[in-house]
Design a protein around this motif. Structure first.
Motif, mmCIF file in Angstrom:
data_model
loop_
_atom_site.group_PDB
_atom_site.id
_atom_site.type_symbol
_atom_site.label_atom_id
_atom_site.label_comp_id
_atom_site.label_asym_id
_atom_site.label_seq_id
_atom_site.Cartn_x
_atom_site.Cartn_y
_atom_site.Cartn_z
ATOM 1 N N MET A 80 1.002 -1.159 0.094
ATOM 2 C CA MET A 80 -0.054 -0.042 0.195
ATOM 3 C C MET A 80 0.774 1.220 -0.028
ATOM 4 O O MET A 80 1.828 1.131 0.791
ATOM 5 N N TYR A 114 -9.476 1.993 -7.608
ATOM 6 C CA TYR A 114 -9.044 1.291 -6.526
ATOM 7 C C TYR A 114 -10.207 0.531 -5.821
ATOM 8 O O TYR A 114 -10.034 -0.562 -5.185
ATOM 9 N N THR A 116 -12.900 -0.565 -3.256
ATOM 10 C CA THR A 116 -12.708 -0.397 -1.757
ATOM 11 C C THR A 116 -11.390 -0.341 -1.284
ATOM 12 O O THR A 116 -11.048 -0.136 -0.101
ATOM 13 N N GLU A 117 -10.331 -0.644 -2.279
ATOM 14 C CA GLU A 117 -9.005 -0.661 -1.695
ATOM 15 C C GLU A 117 -8.239 0.972 -1.789
ATOM 16 O O GLU A 117 -7.278 1.083 -0.894
ATOM 17 N N PRO A 136 -3.414 0.612 -3.327
ATOM 18 C CA PRO A 136 -2.335 -0.059 -3.506
ATOM 19 C C PRO A 136 -1.234 0.498 -4.502
ATOM 20 O O PRO A 136 -1.593 1.375 -5.184
#
Length: 148
Positions: A80, A114, A116-117, A136
């Motif tokens: 991340m 992205y 929900t990331e 990410p």
């Protein structure tokens, strides 16, 4: 896949904008930008950080008689990328409060890229305004759809 640029290029674009703002604000604008070496080449959507930096100057530092320090930090944790934009604010001076459109646009771009990331957390407390992005390290590749 959307076009991307290296994070160090994004920081360079921000630096150009801030050079102009330094002419306007002089020593009232102090800039502290730090980027972990491991994230310099990470690809991000172009101009993702620009509205956050513009807001920090226009809605934060511009409203302070003595100005303040704009902090931009980029680093990683696992896979991340974390980017923080922090600036001082005068909680009693909301005369130049914005519509939130810049924050909303960044939030929507993160969600579109992205899902929900991607996260954007906004913290306003006391005399600080902090926007923290987390997503990410790589923009996901679109999944090709098989044709019939």
């Amino acid at each position: 896949m959307c076009d991307t640029i290296a994070l160090e290029q994004e920081f360079s674009l921000i630096a150009q904008f801030l050079e102009i703002e330094k002419v306007r604000f002089g020593n009232r604008l102090v800039i502290q930008a730090a980027m972990d070496e491991s994230v310099r080449g990470c690809r991000i959507a172009p101009l993702l950080l620009q509205p956050l930096v513009e807001n920090a100057v226009g809605h934060g530092i511009a409203g302070l008689v003595d100005g303040g320090t704009l902090r931009i930090q980029a680093d990683r944790a696992g896979n991340m990328l974390h980017i923080t934009v922090e600036n001082p604010v005068d909680p009693g001076n909301r005369t130049k409060a914005g519509t939130g459109m810049g924050l909303d646009n960044v939030r929507l771009r993160l969600r579109g890229l992205y899902g929900t990331e991607g996260r954007m957390d906004v913290t306003e407390g006391g005399h600080r305004f902090i926007v923290a992005l987390s997503f990410p390290l790589e923009v996901p590749q679109p999944v090709p759809v098989a044709s019939p």
